[in-house]
Design a protein around this motif. Structure first.
Motif: not given
Ligand code: AMP
Ligand code: GLY
Length: 428
Positions: A229-258
């Protein structure tokens, strides 16, 4: 405050190291720890192993710790975090219900589907006929995964249909055996750890892991043979994109499931031509990626983990990172990832310069009856080095690895090599 870390691998040694750099902590306790951890923390035995809930509670109470950090997945899947919280002690680690995201690949797929998270198409099979149909429907390269926990070794990726079928049948032969057959995801892999408090997601810096035993990504899968680490080759905005499209929706879904998710959501990704796709979730820090990620973290670790455990991540300060590059190389025993040879003496560790430039984290090590340091597991050590760039970090880490003496030891020579040469590319 005192912090108790559960586990005995190089990941836990990295966590303990990061905690012990924090002058605000009164003490770091590890259970059971290992001979390397013993040099920086107080180690307490866990006679029943890392899933020994009563033993963990006894140690936590006796030391009056203010936070328990659970390293490995097995105790989490078994409900250790639930028991620690029920005893009134803050715990960094998900409940058994939330840990199913790692404990069952089929459950993870169900959550991803509900949260509309991009992942590989998959068939969950419970019979040989379903398995054969799924292999034919998805075609080669075949990706066949044991549904349950398998210490990183339950996955076979192969062009050979017979080998894929044989692995699938072996998974089905277990009690309640289920096997997941997946679409092959083409693109470089990234591990992104996200700290979660049930609602808020704070991403750490991405890392790349090397799963296969052999150079050039050959041979069987392992728990992980190196990382950087770090990954100099990673596309710009990768982390924000993953949080917005993957991590946050999963955390929201887990909360919804109790089953609110508290702890590290480890997002294993492939960066495909159609964007990031989830390969797997784990519910704990990855090993060996943690070794390089925490090496670069400049914010005191305990305060962020406690904020996550207490539901206060939204108010936490932004994390600070070193710009330096960190590389870790795993030294594994002869025979790994099959049955490793143990009991071999380890020498040369004194010749490694030491923290911060190059240092050794212990995993499968022990002291024999005479107090001699010997190998005691598959992945024996994780050697870490940092440098101004990957070239310098790699030079330092390999010089340190070369100083270590262990009969029959194996390590990869190409950790971070492609990245150093600028040869990692995301398919266009
Ligand atoms: P897992 O235990 O699910 O992380 O899988 C172990 C390793 O197998 C991953 O790190 C990948 O290298 C590989 N793998 C798993 N699933 C896929 C997939 N769908 N496509 C390509 N490679 C995969
Ligand atoms: N590095 C892979 C894992 O921790 O599962």
């Amino acid at each position: 405050m005192k912090v108790l870390v559960i586990g005995s691998g190089a990941r836990e040694h990295a966590i303990v190291r990061a905690l012990s750099l924090d002058p605000a902590l009164d003490a770091v306790v590890a259970a059971p720890g290992n001979p390397g951890i013993e040099a920086v923390a107080l180690c307490e035995p866990l006679p029943g192993g890392v899933t020994d809930v009563d033993g963990i509670l006894e140690v936590a109470r006796r030391h009056e710790v203010g936070l328990v950090v659970v390293g490995p997945e097995a105790p989490l899947v078994d409900g250790v975090a639930d028991a620690v919280r029920a005893a009134g002690i803050p715990c960094f680690g998900p409940s058994a219900a939330a840990a199913r995201l790692e404990g069952s690949k089929a459950y993870a797929k169900e959550v991803m589907s509900a949260a509309d998270v991009p992942t590989a198409m998959a068939h969950v099979c419970t019979s040989e006929a379903e398995l054969a149909d799924a292999l034919d429907a998805l075609g080669a390269p075949h990706v066949v995964k044991d549904d349950g926990l398998a210490a990183g070794k339950g996955v076979v990726v192969t062009d050979d249909r017979a080998e894929a079928l044989a692995h699938g049948l072996a998974c089905l032969a277990k009690d309640d055996g289920r096997v997941v057959v997946e679409e092959f995801l083409d693109g470089p892999e990234v591990s992104l750890f996200c700290l979660c408090d049930g609602e808020t997601v704070v991403p750490l810096t991405p890392a790349q892991d090397f799963k296969r035993i052999g150079d050039g990504d050959t041979g069987p899968n392992t728990g992980g043979m190196g990382a950087y680490s770090p990954l100099d080759w990673a596309p710009d905005g990768l982390v924000d994109d993953v949080v917005a499209r993957i991590s946050q929706p999963v955390v929201d879904e887990m909360a919804r499931r109790g089953a609110p998710f508290v702890g590290v959501l480890y997002v294993g990704l492939a960066l495909t031509r159609r964007g990031p796709r989830v390969i797997e979730f784990n519910v704990r820090f990855g090993d060996p990626e943690t070794q390089v990620v925490l090496d670069r973290l400049r914010t005191p670790l305990a305060q962020v983990l406690l904020a996550a455990a207490e539901g206060r991540l939204a108010q936490a300060e932004p994390l600070r990172w070193s710009d330096e590059h960190a590389v870790t190389v795993v030294v594994a025993a002869d025979g790994y990832p099959g049955t490793p040879r143990t009991g071999d003496p380890l020498d040369g560790l004194d010749a490694v310069p030491g923290d911060p430039d190059a240092y050794v984290l212990h995993a499968g090590t022990a002291r024999d009856a005479d107090g001699v340091l010997v190998s005691a597991g598959g992945r024996v050590l994780s050697v870490v080095a940092r440098g101004a760039d990957l070239a310098q970090a790699r030079e330092r880490v390999y010089a340190a690895v070369d100083a270590v003496r262990l009969d029959g030891a194996q390590h990869r020579l190409d950790i971070a090599e492609k990245a150093q040469r600028g040869e990692v590319t995301v398919p266009a």
